[in-house]
Design an enzyme around this catalytic site. Structure first.
Site, PDB file in Angstrom:
ATOM      1  N   HIS A  66       4.004   2.496   2.753  1.00 35.19           N
ATOM      2  CA  HIS A  66       5.252   2.428   1.969  1.00 35.19           C
ATOM      3  C   HIS A  66       5.857   3.815   1.751  1.00 35.19           C
ATOM      4  O   HIS A  66       7.035   4.034   2.047  1.00 35.19           O
ATOM      5  CB  HIS A  66       4.928   1.767   0.632  1.00 35.19           C
ATOM      6  CG  HIS A  66       6.112   1.454  -0.226  1.00 35.19           C
ATOM      7  ND1 HIS A  66       7.011   0.460   0.069  1.00 35.19           N
ATOM      8  CD2 HIS A  66       6.544   2.002  -1.394  1.00 35.19           C
ATOM      9  CE1 HIS A  66       7.942   0.407  -0.874  1.00 35.19           C
ATOM     10  NE2 HIS A  66       7.684   1.339  -1.772  1.00 35.19           N
TER      11      HIS A  66
ATOM     12  N   TYR B  61      11.892   1.745  -1.099  1.00 38.47           N
ATOM     13  CA  TYR B  61      13.068   1.445  -1.931  1.00 38.47           C
ATOM     14  C   TYR B  61      12.644   0.504  -3.060  1.00 38.47           C
ATOM     15  O   TYR B  61      11.900  -0.445  -2.839  1.00 38.47           O
ATOM     16  CB  TYR B  61      14.131   0.753  -1.057  1.00 38.47           C
ATOM     17  CG  TYR B  61      15.360   0.287  -1.813  1.00 38.47           C
ATOM     18  CD1 TYR B  61      16.520   1.066  -1.822  1.00 38.47           C
ATOM     19  CD2 TYR B  61      15.373  -0.925  -2.521  1.00 38.47           C
ATOM     20  CE1 TYR B  61      17.658   0.646  -2.510  1.00 38.47           C
ATOM     21  CE2 TYR B  61      16.497  -1.342  -3.218  1.00 38.47           C
ATOM     22  CZ  TYR B  61      17.639  -0.555  -3.211  1.00 38.47           C
ATOM     23  OH  TYR B  61      18.757  -0.969  -3.894  1.00 38.47           O
TER      24      TYR B  61
ATOM     25  N   GLY C 245       0.810  -1.219   0.000  1.00 30.17           N
ATOM     26  CA  GLY C 245       0.000   0.000   0.000  1.00 30.17           C
ATOM     27  C   GLY C 245       0.842   1.267   0.000  1.00 30.17           C
ATOM     28  O   GLY C 245       1.922   1.315   0.598  1.00 30.17           O
ATOM     29  N   VAL C 246       0.294   2.288  -0.632  1.00 29.08           N
ATOM     30  CA  VAL C 246       0.986   3.577  -0.716  1.00 29.08           C
ATOM     31  C   VAL C 246       1.131   4.218   0.675  1.00 29.08           C
ATOM     32  O   VAL C 246       2.172   4.789   1.011  1.00 29.08           O
ATOM     33  CB  VAL C 246       0.218   4.498  -1.691  1.00 29.08           C
ATOM     34  CG1 VAL C 246       0.584   5.957  -1.501  1.00 29.08           C
ATOM     35  CG2 VAL C 246       0.494   4.051  -3.127  1.00 29.08           C
TER      36      VAL C 246
ATOM     37  N   TYR D  49      10.933  -2.123   7.155  1.00 30.37           N
ATOM     38  CA  TYR D  49      11.054  -3.546   7.503  1.00 30.37           C
ATOM     39  C   TYR D  49      10.940  -3.638   9.021  1.00 30.37           C
ATOM     40  O   TYR D  49      11.842  -4.081   9.724  1.00 30.37           O
ATOM     41  CB  TYR D  49      12.384  -4.126   6.998  1.00 30.37           C
ATOM     42  CG  TYR D  49      12.511  -4.188   5.488  1.00 30.37           C
ATOM     43  CD1 TYR D  49      11.390  -4.286   4.669  1.00 30.37           C
ATOM     44  CD2 TYR D  49      13.760  -4.173   4.867  1.00 30.37           C
ATOM     45  CE1 TYR D  49      11.511  -4.344   3.285  1.00 30.37           C
ATOM     46  CE2 TYR D  49      13.885  -4.236   3.473  1.00 30.37           C
ATOM     47  CZ  TYR D  49      12.750  -4.316   2.704  1.00 30.37           C
ATOM     48  OH  TYR D  49      12.870  -4.383   1.335  1.00 30.37           O
TER      49      TYR D  49
HETATM   50  P1  FDA Z   1       0.089  -1.149   6.317  1.00 33.99           P
HETATM   51  O1  FDA Z   1      -1.244  -0.755   5.879  1.00 33.99           O
HETATM   52  O2  FDA Z   1       0.213  -2.395   7.122  1.00 33.99           O
HETATM   53  O3  FDA Z   1       0.762   0.071   7.068  1.00 33.99           O
HETATM   54  C1  FDA Z   1       2.077   0.050   7.554  1.00 33.99           C
HETATM   55  C2  FDA Z   1       2.221   1.083   8.671  1.00 33.99           C
HETATM   56  O4  FDA Z   1       1.883   2.374   8.183  1.00 33.99           O
HETATM   57  C3  FDA Z   1       1.294   0.839   9.848  1.00 33.99           C
HETATM   58  O5  FDA Z   1       1.890   1.315  11.023  1.00 33.99           O
HETATM   59  C4  FDA Z   1       0.095   1.688   9.511  1.00 33.99           C
HETATM   60  O6  FDA Z   1      -0.689   2.057  10.633  1.00 33.99           O
HETATM   61  C5  FDA Z   1       0.743   2.895   8.865  1.00 33.99           C
HETATM   62  N1  FDA Z   1      -0.134   3.498   7.870  1.00 33.99           N
HETATM   63  C6  FDA Z   1      -0.662   2.891   6.793  1.00 33.99           C
HETATM   64  N2  FDA Z   1      -1.408   3.755   6.106  1.00 33.99           N
HETATM   65  C7  FDA Z   1      -1.349   4.922   6.752  1.00 33.99           C
HETATM   66  C8  FDA Z   1      -1.949   6.191   6.527  1.00 33.99           C
HETATM   67  N3  FDA Z   1      -2.762   6.396   5.485  1.00 33.99           N
HETATM   68  N4  FDA Z   1      -1.704   7.182   7.395  1.00 33.99           N
HETATM   69  C9  FDA Z   1      -0.907   6.978   8.472  1.00 33.99           C
HETATM   70  N5  FDA Z   1      -0.317   5.795   8.740  1.00 33.99           N
HETATM   71  C10 FDA Z   1      -0.539   4.770   7.887  1.00 33.99           C
HETATM   72  N6  FDA Z   1       9.504  -2.012   1.197  1.00 33.99           N
HETATM   73  C11 FDA Z   1      10.354  -1.419   0.314  1.00 33.99           C
HETATM   74  O7  FDA Z   1      10.890  -0.348   0.604  1.00 33.99           O
HETATM   75  N7  FDA Z   1      10.584  -1.990  -0.910  1.00 33.99           N
HETATM   76  C12 FDA Z   1       9.982  -3.143  -1.293  1.00 33.99           C
HETATM   77  O8  FDA Z   1      10.210  -3.615  -2.401  1.00 33.99           O
HETATM   78  C13 FDA Z   1       9.101  -3.784  -0.367  1.00 33.99           C
HETATM   79  N8  FDA Z   1       8.486  -4.969  -0.697  1.00 33.99           N
HETATM   80  C14 FDA Z   1       7.654  -5.578   0.232  1.00 33.99           C
HETATM   81  C15 FDA Z   1       7.053  -6.808  -0.079  1.00 33.99           C
HETATM   82  C16 FDA Z   1       6.231  -7.426   0.850  1.00 33.99           C
HETATM   83  C17 FDA Z   1       5.591  -8.749   0.501  1.00 33.99           C
HETATM   84  C18 FDA Z   1       6.014  -6.824   2.111  1.00 33.99           C
HETATM   85  C19 FDA Z   1       5.152  -7.507   3.142  1.00 33.99           C
HETATM   86  C20 FDA Z   1       6.588  -5.615   2.419  1.00 33.99           C
HETATM   87  C21 FDA Z   1       7.427  -4.982   1.488  1.00 33.99           C
HETATM   88  N9  FDA Z   1       8.040  -3.775   1.794  1.00 33.99           N
HETATM   89  C22 FDA Z   1       8.884  -3.179   0.875  1.00 33.99           C
HETATM   90  C23 FDA Z   1       7.805  -3.128   3.096  1.00 33.99           C
HETATM   91  C24 FDA Z   1       6.676  -2.117   2.985  1.00 33.99           C
HETATM   92  O9  FDA Z   1       7.191  -0.941   2.392  1.00 33.99           O
HETATM   93  C25 FDA Z   1       6.125  -1.766   4.380  1.00 33.99           C
HETATM   94  O10 FDA Z   1       5.672  -2.924   5.010  1.00 33.99           O
HETATM   95  C26 FDA Z   1       5.005  -0.727   4.291  1.00 33.99           C
HETATM   96  O11 FDA Z   1       4.822  -0.138   5.540  1.00 33.99           O
HETATM   97  C27 FDA Z   1       3.711  -1.338   3.817  1.00 33.99           C
HETATM   98  O12 FDA Z   1       2.735  -0.350   3.628  1.00 33.99           O
HETATM   99  P2  FDA Z   1       1.200  -0.786   3.641  1.00 33.99           P
HETATM  100  O13 FDA Z   1       0.386   0.418   3.471  1.00 33.99           O
HETATM  101  O14 FDA Z   1       1.001  -1.933   2.704  1.00 33.99           O
HETATM  102  O15 FDA Z   1       1.086  -1.397   5.096  1.00 33.99           O
END
Ligand code: FDA
Length: 528
Positions: A179, A185, A175-176, A472
């Site tokens: 990430h 990265y 998710g944006v 991570y």
């Molecule tokens: P998620 O929704 O779980 O949120 C992560 C954190 O951010 C939580 O603490 C959440 O509360 C907070 N958050 C989310 N949305 C928010 C918002 N709108 N406002 C405030 N806080 C918010 N990284 C990288 O740099 N390069 C890569 O290639 C990859 N590849 C990768 C592959 C896989 C399979 C995984 C599981 C993870 C990666 N990652 C990565 C790591 C990834 O960047 C990291 O886990 C991010 O936090 C994921 O963001 P999500 O929104 O998906 O996560």
């Protein structure tokens, strides 16, 4: 006369009943509060608020990492999937009023599940429906709402242009929201830096429920959410980013070598060139233990997975000059468009572009990850130690990624954004272990393995602090205990993720959220 055991049991049962009752009461108070708030802004709660009684609640809770699936007693009281910012404002208002914690989830890929787990009663604000993307081709910018995934962003860009792209991670369903706010990265980071380095504006809801943009939030808060994570500071709604220009044709290769093919010397040599080569070239290295197709015994495989922002005839002389030991030949290379390269690196080659839009998590896989930064090449004997660790686990379940730094990443000062891992780092290590069978013993065995490997690596990686990548996330580095977070406690992990930027993040937090409304096990604490 009751026995003392009976009395204790009675007290416990009464307490449990009281807890369950007060939790149910809180839940219904929250629902009532939300409903009133929704009515005042003409929103309909249907399709936005999910209680455990709703049929879709369980599927909304599906977790990317089986290790972190909440047990029934740890589940959120409600899941809210807003379509409008007024619904998020209502959630903030009600959770403040009723003392219920909020966890924000965008793509749900948090390494420790902090976007959908909490020890305290909580609600999830799941941003999956806040996911529109609008691209300004002339300005070369895009507003990207946080519930969009990387795959959706890449897909949308490809439909608009052959040469406009964005620099972010390789896994399409990420998710944006999490990430971008924590770094980001990807395969173009040596040329175009991180996702967070390319953010030029943002929209965020603060702890008072106000919607702010860059101008109204001020430069300090805007600095904090570009690498310091959004989660400590508010609920980010959208980021405006600078797009990058890529050639119409890029070149990729994935060349693997085993120990019998000189892998140890190649990995050793790679460390001397990976951060120094042409910045259009990103040579990522994946290491795992496999069963050799030739002799059937275990061996180590080093896969050099590469993106070059140019044609093959430009790449070959660069490789010949900088890394002739790999013996790269034209037949190893494939020319393709940038968008096809995103499929290639996601392991989805030959799939249709629409596969980038899939956001359902792959379930059933348990995972634990950690990270390190390397500033001096690891000697051959150190690499051999890593091979021994990899061979301890079943083949193909443990993997190390060496992601090269250098290039444009060196041109940022350590304090330009909260992400401090700049000049002086050769590469970042990502340690990953995957398993598919549940059970405590099984999990403990794998987690113990990764912790032992991490302890072994201490002598080869950055020190004082031993740095780690915030995206991570690793709770082994430390965690806040409950509501009363302390600077001292958080410093343990805070300096590892952010170095001296941690102090500035604490100052921003103290300014914008002094009551610590937005908090989790690794959020930035305010100064008390
Ligand atoms: P998620 O929704 O779980 O949120 C992560 C954190 O951010 C939580 O603490 C959440 O509360 C907070 N958050 C989310 N949305 C928010 C918002 N709108 N406002 C405030 N806080 C918010 N990284 C990288 O740099 N390069 C890569 O290639 C990859 N590849 C990768 C592959 C896989 C399979 C995984 C599981 C993870 C990666 N990652 C990565 C790591 C990834 O960047 C990291 O886990 C991010 O936090 C994921 O963001 P999500 O929104 O998906 O996560």
């Amino acid at each position: 006369m009751e026995s003392p055991r009976m009395i204790i049991l009675l007290i416990l049962t009464t307490l449990l009943a009281l807890c369950a009752c007060s939790s149910a009461q809180k839940n219904s108070d929250f629902l009532e509060c939300l409903t009133i708030q929704f009515q005042s802004s003409n929103s309909a709660p249907d399709g936005v608020i999910y209680t455990p009684r709703n049929a879709s609640y369980a599927s909304l809770l599906l977790a990317q990492n089986q290790r972190l699936v909440p047990t029934s007693s740890e589940r959120p009281e409600l899941i809210i999937t807003p379509f409008h910012e007024s619904e998020i404002q209502a959630a903030v208002y009600c959770s403040r009023k009723l003392g219920m914690q909020i966890r924000v989830r965008s793509g749900g890929h948090d390494y420790e599940g902090l976007s959908y787990n909490s020890e305290n009663p909580f609600v999830i604000v799941d941003m999956r429906n806040i996911r529109s993307i609008s691209i300004d081709i002339d300005e070369k910018t895009a507003w990207v709402q946080v519930g969009a995934t990387l795959g959706q962003l890449y897909h949308t860009l490809a439909r608009k242009s052959k040469t406009l792209a964005f620099t972010a991670g390789v896994c399409p369903p990420v998710g944006v929201g999490g990430h971008f706010s924590g770094g980001g990265y990807g395969m173009m980071s040596r040329k175009h830096a991180l996702a967070s380095d390319n953010i030029i504006d943002a929209k965020l809801i603060n702890a008072n429920g106000q919607v702010l943009d860059r101008k109204s939030m001020g430069e300090e808060l805007f600095w904090a959410i570009r690498g310091g994570g959004g989660t400590s500071f508010g609920i980010v709604l959208a980021f405006k980013v600078k797009l990058v220009i890529v050639p119409e044709i890029v070149t990729v290769f994935n060349v693997s070598r085993t120990l019998e093919q000189n892998a140890t010397q190649l990995v050793h040599r790679w460390q001397y060139i990976a951060d120094k080569v042409d910045e259009n070239l990103l040579l990522r290295l994946f290491l795992s233990s496999i069963r050799s197709p030739i002799h059937g015994n275990r061996t180590i495989q080093a896969s050099f997975t590469t993106l070059f922002l140019g044609r093959v005839h430009e790449l070959l002389p660069i490789m010949q000059d900088s890394f002739p030991e790999l013996g790269l030949v034209e037949q190893d290379c494939i020319e393709m468009s940038w968008i096809e390269s995103t499929l290639f690196f996601a392991g989805l080659r030959n799939e249709s572009l629409d596969v980038l839009l899939i956001r359902t998590p792959q379930t059933g896989i348990y995972f634990k990850g950690k990270s390190d930064y390397v500033r001096r090449p690891i000697p051959i004997q150190g690499l051999r130690g890593i091979w021994r660790f990899l061979n301890e686990e079943v083949e193909n379940t443990a993997q190390l990624q060496f992601s090269p730094y250098g290039g444009v990443l060196n041109t940022f000062s350590e304090s330009e954004t909260p992400f401090p891992h700049r000049s002086g780092n050769i590469f970042m290590i990502h340690y990953g272990i995957f398993w598919t069978r549940g059970g405590n013993a099984e999990s403990e065995r794998h987690i113990n393995w990764i912790r032992r490997l991490y302890s072994y690596m201490g002598r080869y990686v950055s020190r004082s602090p031993r740095a780690a990548y915030f995206n991570y996330r690793d709770l082994d580095l430390g965690r806040n205990a409950g509501r009363n977070t302390s600077y001292e406690q958080a410093s343990v992990w805070g300096f590892r993720y952010f170095k001296n930027n941690f102090n500035r993040l604490v100052r921003v937090k103290s300014m914008v959220d002094p009551s610590n409304f937005f908090r989790n096990e690794q959020s930035i604490p305010p100064l008390s």
